[in-house]
Design a protein around this motif. Structure first.
Motif, PDB file in Angstrom:
ATOM      1  N   GLY A  44       1.142  -3.209   8.470  1.00 15.35           N
ATOM      2  CA  GLY A  44       2.153  -2.298   8.090  1.00 15.35           C
ATOM      3  C   GLY A  44       1.621  -1.096   7.397  1.00 15.35           C
ATOM      4  O   GLY A  44       2.165   0.129   7.288  1.00 15.35           O
ATOM      5  N   ALA A  45       0.389  -0.945   7.565  1.00 14.05           N
ATOM      6  CA  ALA A  45      -0.376   0.404   7.266  1.00 14.05           C
ATOM      7  C   ALA A  45      -0.261   1.505   7.988  1.00 14.05           C
ATOM      8  O   ALA A  45       0.010   1.306   9.173  1.00 14.05           O
ATOM      9  N   LEU A  46      -0.329   2.644   7.653  1.00 16.91           N
ATOM     10  CA  LEU A  46       0.089   4.067   8.381  1.00 16.91           C
ATOM     11  C   LEU A  46      -1.117   4.658   8.700  1.00 16.91           C
ATOM     12  O   LEU A  46      -1.922   5.099   7.797  1.00 16.91           O
ATOM     13  N   ILE A  47      -1.378   5.037  10.186  1.00 15.12           N
ATOM     14  CA  ILE A  47      -2.602   5.965  10.315  1.00 15.12           C
ATOM     15  C   ILE A  47      -2.088   7.078  11.149  1.00 15.12           C
ATOM     16  O   ILE A  47      -1.224   7.007  12.153  1.00 15.12           O
ATOM     17  N   PRO A  48      -2.295   8.383  10.596  1.00 21.64           N
ATOM     18  CA  PRO A  48      -1.659   9.501  11.201  1.00 21.64           C
ATOM     19  C   PRO A  48      -2.184   9.508  12.850  1.00 21.64           C
ATOM     20  O   PRO A  48      -3.215   9.157  13.251  1.00 21.64           O
ATOM     21  N   VAL A  49      -1.093   9.994  13.748  1.00 20.22           N
ATOM     22  CA  VAL A  49      -1.383  10.075  15.168  1.00 20.22           C
ATOM     23  C   VAL A  49      -2.012  11.540  15.382  1.00 20.22           C
ATOM     24  O   VAL A  49      -1.765  12.277  14.467  1.00 20.22           O
TER      25      VAL A  49
ATOM     26  N   GLY B   2       0.870  -1.112   0.044  1.00 21.83           N
ATOM     27  CA  GLY B   2       0.022  -0.133  -0.157  1.00 21.83           C
ATOM     28  C   GLY B   2       0.842   1.029   0.113  1.00 21.83           C
ATOM     29  O   GLY B   2       2.021   1.330  -0.210  1.00 21.83           O
ATOM     30  N   ALA B   3       0.438   2.472  -0.068  1.00 20.61           N
ATOM     31  CA  ALA B   3       0.862   3.656   0.314  1.00 20.61           C
ATOM     32  C   ALA B   3      -0.124   4.762   0.878  1.00 20.61           C
ATOM     33  O   ALA B   3      -1.385   4.633   1.026  1.00 20.61           O
ATOM     34  N   ILE B   4       0.525   5.544   1.236  1.00 19.65           N
ATOM     35  CA  ILE B   4      -0.083   6.688   1.987  1.00 19.65           C
ATOM     36  C   ILE B   4       0.493   8.241   1.317  1.00 19.65           C
ATOM     37  O   ILE B   4       1.697   8.115   1.239  1.00 19.65           O
ATOM     38  N   ALA B   5      -0.374   9.024   0.913  1.00 19.31           N
ATOM     39  CA  ALA B   5       0.057  10.363   0.371  1.00 19.31           C
ATOM     40  C   ALA B   5       0.518  11.150   1.490  1.00 19.31           C
ATOM     41  O   ALA B   5      -0.279  11.329   2.712  1.00 19.31           O
ATOM     42  N   ILE B   6       1.548  11.872   1.365  1.00 19.37           N
ATOM     43  CA  ILE B   6       2.117  12.654   2.156  1.00 19.37           C
ATOM     44  C   ILE B   6       2.060  13.996   1.756  1.00 19.37           C
ATOM     45  O   ILE B   6       1.961  15.082   2.424  1.00 19.37           O
ATOM     46  N   GLY B   7       2.841  14.262   0.422  1.00 21.85           N
ATOM     47  CA  GLY B   7       2.573  15.553  -0.216  1.00 21.85           C
ATOM     48  C   GLY B   7       3.888  16.408   0.206  1.00 21.85           C
ATOM     49  O   GLY B   7       4.479  15.995   1.168  1.00 21.85           O
TER      50      GLY B   7
END
Length: 181
Positions: A163-168, A124-129
């Protein structure tokens, strides 16, 4: 870990050293430096120290190597693997077969490491910009942090079991210009 590796920005190789466990002295590994594509900006070693990965910035890819018993780097079948645009930073998860790749194109890509071959597969991926650059993960793999250089911020994420990333909460936070981790 017994071995130390360093990318050499602007070159097409990775330097490898054997670390003396008593003195900490470094001795160059036979065959080092090891060839890779030009533009390697970062290196990460898998949790079991069997595989090493380089971020190939100029080619938006990740090169994968098996680490032999003497520390030599041997390309794994299928290398290089697709990475995010402008891949700059790599971080291996300390307790799972995962690799995080940050790219100047604005995302952090999550990749699964095949524990038998070292091959990478996108999870997967997460957009950071805003130009993510350098990243870090806590010793237990619970939290992941990403610098966002264009906005002088650091973003924090909880790492889920897959492994997915969730904002704190309260993320990102402002910091100095061009933050590093």
């Amino acid at each position: 870990p017994r071995f130390l590796y360093a990318t050499r920005v602007g070159s097409s190789d990775v330097a490898g050293y054997d670390v003396d466990p008593t003195t900490g002295a470094l001795v160059q590994i036979s065959g080092s430096p090891f060839p890779t594509t030009i533009g390697s900006t970062s290196i990460a070693v898998s949790r079991d120290h069997r595989f090493a990965y380089t971020a190939d910035f100029d080619r938006d890819q990740i090169s994968a190597f098996a680490v032999d018993p003497y520390g030599a780097l041997v390309p794994v079948p299928g290398t290089p693997f697709a990475g995010p645009d402008g891949v700059l930073s790599l971080v291996a998860h300390p307790t799972a077969d995962l690799l995080y790749a940050s790219g100047q194109g604005g995302e952090v890509m999550v990749l699964a490491i095949n524990p038998l071959t070292g091959a990478l597969g996108r999870v997967g991926a997460i957009a950071i910009g805003n130009a993510p650059q350098y990243s870090a993960i806590t010793y237990d793999g619970t939290f992941f942090y990403q610098t966002i250089s264009a906005t002088a911020q650091i973003a924090g994420f909880e790492v889920l079991p897959v492994g997915a990333l969730i904002p704190v909460p309260n993320s990102p936070v402002s910091t100095a210009v061009f933050p590093r981790t």
